[in-house]
Design a protein around this motif. Structure first.
Motif, PDB file in Angstrom:
ATOM      1  N   LYS A  60      42.178  51.254  27.977  1.00  0.00           N
ATOM      2  CA  LYS A  60      43.217  51.936  27.451  1.00  0.00           C
ATOM      3  C   LYS A  60      44.489  51.069  27.675  1.00  0.00           C
ATOM      4  O   LYS A  60      45.307  50.976  26.291  1.00  0.00           O
ATOM      5  CB  LYS A  60      43.404  53.185  28.440  1.00  0.00           C
ATOM      6  CG  LYS A  60      42.364  54.324  28.219  1.00  0.00           C
ATOM      7  CD  LYS A  60      42.832  55.567  28.903  1.00  0.00           C
ATOM      8  CE  LYS A  60      41.638  56.673  28.568  1.00  0.00           C
ATOM      9  NZ  LYS A  60      41.593  57.108  27.234  1.00  0.00           N
ATOM     10  N   GLN A  61      44.549  50.373  28.369  1.00  0.00           N
ATOM     11  CA  GLN A  61      45.833  49.415  28.526  1.00  0.00           C
ATOM     12  C   GLN A  61      45.633  48.313  27.427  1.00  0.00           C
ATOM     13  O   GLN A  61      46.710  47.906  26.668  1.00  0.00           O
ATOM     14  CB  GLN A  61      46.287  48.730  29.823  1.00  0.00           C
ATOM     15  CG  GLN A  61      46.666  49.652  30.842  1.00  0.00           C
ATOM     16  CD  GLN A  61      47.876  50.463  30.761  1.00  0.00           C
ATOM     17  OE1 GLN A  61      48.700  49.624  30.234  1.00  0.00           O
ATOM     18  NE2 GLN A  61      48.005  51.565  30.843  1.00  0.00           N
ATOM     19  N   ASP A  62      44.549  47.980  27.025  1.00  0.00           N
ATOM     20  CA  ASP A  62      44.215  46.936  26.106  1.00  0.00           C
ATOM     21  C   ASP A  62      44.484  47.212  24.614  1.00  0.00           C
ATOM     22  O   ASP A  62      44.214  46.392  23.844  1.00  0.00           O
ATOM     23  CB  ASP A  62      43.257  45.926  26.692  1.00  0.00           C
ATOM     24  CG  ASP A  62      43.083  45.442  27.765  1.00  0.00           C
ATOM     25  OD1 ASP A  62      44.447  45.216  28.212  1.00  0.00           O
ATOM     26  OD2 ASP A  62      42.191  44.896  28.487  1.00  0.00           O
ATOM     27  N   GLY A  63      44.470  48.783  24.503  1.00  0.00           N
ATOM     28  CA  GLY A  63      44.452  49.227  23.002  1.00  0.00           C
ATOM     29  C   GLY A  63      43.452  50.202  22.684  1.00  0.00           C
ATOM     30  O   GLY A  63      43.410  50.599  21.619  1.00  0.00           O
ATOM     31  N   ARG A  64      42.392  50.593  23.753  1.00  0.00           N
ATOM     32  CA  ARG A  64      41.478  51.682  23.585  1.00  0.00           C
ATOM     33  C   ARG A  64      40.497  51.156  22.502  1.00  0.00           C
ATOM     34  O   ARG A  64      40.655  50.050  22.116  1.00  0.00           O
ATOM     35  CB  ARG A  64      42.240  52.952  23.018  1.00  0.00           C
ATOM     36  CG  ARG A  64      43.206  53.561  24.040  1.00  0.00           C
ATOM     37  CD  ARG A  64      43.872  54.836  23.557  1.00  0.00           C
ATOM     38  NE  ARG A  64      44.513  55.565  24.341  1.00  0.00           N
ATOM     39  CZ  ARG A  64      45.637  55.534  24.994  1.00  0.00           C
ATOM     40  NH1 ARG A  64      46.369  54.477  24.347  1.00  0.00           N
ATOM     41  NH2 ARG A  64      46.248  56.092  25.805  1.00  0.00           N
ATOM     42  N   ASN A  65      39.503  52.114  22.558  1.00  0.00           N
ATOM     43  CA  ASN A  65      38.291  51.794  21.639  1.00  0.00           C
ATOM     44  C   ASN A  65      37.613  50.536  22.019  1.00  0.00           C
ATOM     45  O   ASN A  65      37.327  49.556  20.934  1.00  0.00           O
ATOM     46  CB  ASN A  65      38.780  51.944  20.102  1.00  0.00           C
ATOM     47  CG  ASN A  65      37.493  51.862  19.395  1.00  0.00           C
ATOM     48  OD1 ASN A  65      36.456  52.483  19.731  1.00  0.00           O
ATOM     49  ND2 ASN A  65      37.510  51.657  18.023  1.00  0.00           N
ATOM     50  N   ARG A  66      37.633  50.179  23.188  1.00  0.00           N
ATOM     51  CA  ARG A  66      36.927  49.059  23.539  1.00  0.00           C
ATOM     52  C   ARG A  66      36.027  49.085  24.848  1.00  0.00           C
ATOM     53  O   ARG A  66      36.136  50.144  25.686  1.00  0.00           O
ATOM     54  CB  ARG A  66      38.046  47.986  24.050  1.00  0.00           C
ATOM     55  CG  ARG A  66      38.960  48.077  24.926  1.00  0.00           C
ATOM     56  CD  ARG A  66      40.144  47.228  24.778  1.00  0.00           C
ATOM     57  NE  ARG A  66      40.952  47.386  23.585  1.00  0.00           N
ATOM     58  CZ  ARG A  66      41.046  46.560  22.606  1.00  0.00           C
ATOM     59  NH1 ARG A  66      40.552  45.147  22.877  1.00  0.00           N
ATOM     60  NH2 ARG A  66      41.754  46.548  21.742  1.00  0.00           N
ATOM     61  N   VAL A  67      35.353  48.114  25.372  1.00  0.00           N
ATOM     62  CA  VAL A  67      34.659  48.150  26.544  1.00  0.00           C
ATOM     63  C   VAL A  67      34.950  46.869  27.580  1.00  0.00           C
ATOM     64  O   VAL A  67      35.277  45.742  26.978  1.00  0.00           O
ATOM     65  CB  VAL A  67      32.966  48.049  26.212  1.00  0.00           C
ATOM     66  CG1 VAL A  67      32.419  47.664  27.609  1.00  0.00           C
ATOM     67  CG2 VAL A  67      32.533  48.865  25.487  1.00  0.00           C
ATOM     68  N   VAL A  68      35.351  47.438  28.829  1.00  0.00           N
ATOM     69  CA  VAL A  68      35.845  46.498  29.531  1.00  0.00           C
ATOM     70  C   VAL A  68      35.039  46.465  31.105  1.00  0.00           C
ATOM     71  O   VAL A  68      34.633  47.414  31.281  1.00  0.00           O
ATOM     72  CB  VAL A  68      37.268  46.966  30.097  1.00  0.00           C
ATOM     73  CG1 VAL A  68      37.934  46.044  31.134  1.00  0.00           C
ATOM     74  CG2 VAL A  68      38.245  46.765  29.114  1.00  0.00           C
ATOM     75  N   ARG A  69      34.597  45.297  31.379  1.00  0.00           N
ATOM     76  CA  ARG A  69      33.656  45.120  32.639  1.00  0.00           C
ATOM     77  C   ARG A  69      34.630  45.152  33.672  1.00  0.00           C
ATOM     78  O   ARG A  69      35.815  44.437  33.960  1.00  0.00           O
ATOM     79  CB  ARG A  69      32.961  43.716  32.648  1.00  0.00           C
ATOM     80  CG  ARG A  69      32.342  43.365  33.567  1.00  0.00           C
ATOM     81  CD  ARG A  69      31.686  42.183  33.603  1.00  0.00           C
ATOM     82  NE  ARG A  69      31.154  41.608  35.146  1.00  0.00           N
ATOM     83  CZ  ARG A  69      30.123  40.449  35.175  1.00  0.00           C
ATOM     84  NH1 ARG A  69      29.729  40.001  33.943  1.00  0.00           N
ATOM     85  NH2 ARG A  69      29.785  40.361  36.032  1.00  0.00           N
ATOM     86  N   ALA A  70      34.227  45.851  35.042  1.00  0.00           N
ATOM     87  CA  ALA A  70      35.000  45.993  36.123  1.00  0.00           C
ATOM     88  C   ALA A  70      35.004  44.461  36.711  1.00  0.00           C
ATOM     89  O   ALA A  70      33.853  44.046  36.635  1.00  0.00           O
ATOM     90  CB  ALA A  70      34.369  47.333  37.026  1.00  0.00           C
ATOM     91  N   SER A  71      36.029  44.295  37.462  1.00  0.00           N
ATOM     92  CA  SER A  71      36.151  43.371  38.300  1.00  0.00           C
ATOM     93  C   SER A  71      35.174  43.315  39.453  1.00  0.00           C
ATOM     94  O   SER A  71      34.942  44.523  40.029  1.00  0.00           O
ATOM     95  CB  SER A  71      37.685  43.051  38.682  1.00  0.00           C
ATOM     96  OG  SER A  71      37.997  44.210  39.692  1.00  0.00           O
ATOM     97  N   ASP A  72      34.488  42.315  39.793  1.00  0.00           N
ATOM     98  CA  ASP A  72      33.707  42.182  41.193  1.00  0.00           C
ATOM     99  C   ASP A  72      34.339  42.205  42.370  1.00  0.00           C
ATOM    100  O   ASP A  72      35.576  41.808  42.379  1.00  0.00           O
ATOM    101  CB  ASP A  72      32.653  40.882  41.065  1.00  0.00           C
ATOM    102  CG  ASP A  72      31.957  40.927  40.066  1.00  0.00           C
ATOM    103  OD1 ASP A  72      31.545  42.229  39.295  1.00  0.00           O
ATOM    104  OD2 ASP A  72      31.692  39.972  39.393  1.00  0.00           O
ATOM    105  N   THR A  73      34.070  42.876  43.394  1.00  0.00           N
ATOM    106  CA  THR A  73      34.680  42.812  44.766  1.00  0.00           C
ATOM    107  C   THR A  73      33.627  42.045  45.678  1.00  0.00           C
ATOM    108  O   THR A  73      32.704  41.724  45.512  1.00  0.00           O
ATOM    109  CB  THR A  73      34.704  44.320  45.244  1.00  0.00           C
ATOM    110  OG1 THR A  73      33.362  44.881  45.455  1.00  0.00           O
ATOM    111  CG2 THR A  73      35.465  45.256  44.319  1.00  0.00           C
TER     112      THR A  73
END
Length: 410
Positions: free
Chosen positions: A397-410
């Motif tokens: 959402k912060q990057d502009g919405r309508n997109r897929v973001v991979r979660a960071s690994d822990t």
């Protein structure tokens, strides 16, 4: 299944108790009836012997007695007539016996056996004893007996049995002088004995009992099948339908027909346990419809509900049967992907995003969604995994919405 099992166990227990009680009662009743029949038959046989004796005394003896002076005729003796007549029944009715058993008989065939002698001695010891009855023998030889004493009451009897000299010469010529003498007035010299076999009535009772028990079993089998059929149609099927409906209400979102939040967490815990054991991949996709509040405010809540339902349909078209999609709350959805690593999960998320954004929705037009994707690292718990995916969603959402973001690994 548990209801049917409980019902059938209760039904079988009631039947077993019932058949045991009924069987015991009916068996006892049949035994009593069989023994009553034997007792009746023995009394009939005894009365028949007495009738023959009486008939011989009244109708036969007066006509044949004059002939005894030339040749002794045993047919004039009432005991002989009764014995001979009833003996002819034994060919057709084996085991039915009439005997005039005597301690010191004129005719040797009437001599008492050891067992018969014991009964005669009971009569001799108790002058008031008018009848003895009971069961004698074992197995197929078992029979009921009725015995009545033969006591010298008429002096005419002593004409043939007091001393050899007083007896007719023709009788002595047939039977000799050694037996049948020495009888005294009012002395019990023997007994009338009838024996009726117990085997036949008891066998008939056994067959009746077996028929009765088989009938009970047949009735129970039909009743068991009928009650189970009725239980199936009237109780189990309707209850299963109600339970399924209740399960749906408890585990599904009423608007989108996807599983609800509680059911999703239950499924996630199970799949995580399986993935841990089998060392499999597991990923989640969480997405949120962009500017959904604007849709509700502009087109109304009914249109917003229509968008949620249509979104659920588009998501379901892309998922495998092993995957699980849920409405996570409001306009937020989550997808569980079994045996799926992060790259495949990202591809599926992109396909869902394209499906949502690719075609406009009725009334409201184009709609988009933002996605966060995370792969389980086999160490974190369910909420930690979802939190990582949720943070990736927030980043989308912060990057502009309508997109897929991979979660960071822990």
């Amino acid at each position: 299944m548990r209801l049917r099992l409980t019902f059938n166990l209760i039904l079988v227990a009631v039947f077993v108790i019932g058949i045991l009680v009924a069987g015991w009662h009916y068996h006892a009743q049949l035994q009593r009836d069989a023994m009553d029949e034997v007792r009746h038959n023995s009394q009939v046989l005894m009365e028949t012997a007495l009738a023959i004796r009486s008939y011989t005394t009244d109708q036969i003896k007066p006509h044949l007695d004059p002939l005894n002076a030339e040749r002794f005729l045993p047919q004039t003796v009432p005991a002989f007539a009764a014995t001979e007549t009833l003996h002819r029944l034994s060919d057709r009715y084996p085991g039915y016996v009439y005997k005039e058993s005597v301690l010191n008989p004129t005719n040797p065939r009437d001599r008492a056996s050891e067992w018969e002698r014991s009964l005669i001695e009971q009569f001799r010891a108790d002058a008031g004893l008018g009848e003895l009855s009971g069961i004698h023998g074992d197995g197929v030889e078992q029979s009921m007996y009725v015995a009545r004493p033969i006591t010298i009451k008429q002096g005419a009897c002593l004409a043939c049995h007091s001393t050899p000299e007083a007896a007719p010469a023709t009788m002595r010529a047939v039977y000799g002088d050694a037996n049948g003498f020495g009888w005294k007035q009012d002395e019990t010299v023997g007994m009338q004995l009838v024996r009726v076999p117990v085997l036949y009535p008891l066998e008939k009772a056994r067959r009746a009992f077996n028929t009765f028990m088989l009938s009970l079993l047949a009735v129970f089998a039909l009743m068991f099948a009928g009650l189970n059929l009725a239980l199936e149609r009237l109780v189990i099927v309707p209850m299963a339908r109600v339970n399924r409906r209740l399960e749906e209400l408890a585990t599904k979102d009423f608007l989108t027909d996807l599983v609800n939040r509680r059911r999703f967490f239950e499924r996630l815990e199970v799949d995580m346990a399986e993935a841990r054991i089998k060392h499999l991949g597991l990923s989640v996709i969480i997405f949120d419809l962009d500017f959904f509040k604007r849709i509700n405010d502009t087109f109304g809540h009914d249109s917003g509900d229509s968008v949620l339902r249509n979104t659920a349909l588009r998501v379901r078209e892309l998922l495998r049967s092993s995957d699980c999609a849920a409405r996570f709350g409001g306009e937020e959805f989550i997808i569980l992907l079994r045996e799926t690593r992060i790259d495949a999960a990202l591809a599926i998320a992109e396909a869902v995003r394209g499906k949502i954004a690719g075609a406009p929705y009725e009334i409201v037009g184009p709609v988009s969604a933002s996605f966060g994707v995370a792969e389980w690292n086999h160490r974190e718990d369910a909420r930690e995994l979802i939190n990582r995916a949720d943070k990736a969603l927030y980043q989308a959402k912060q990057d502009g919405r309508n997109r897929v973001v991979r979660a960071s690994d822990t």
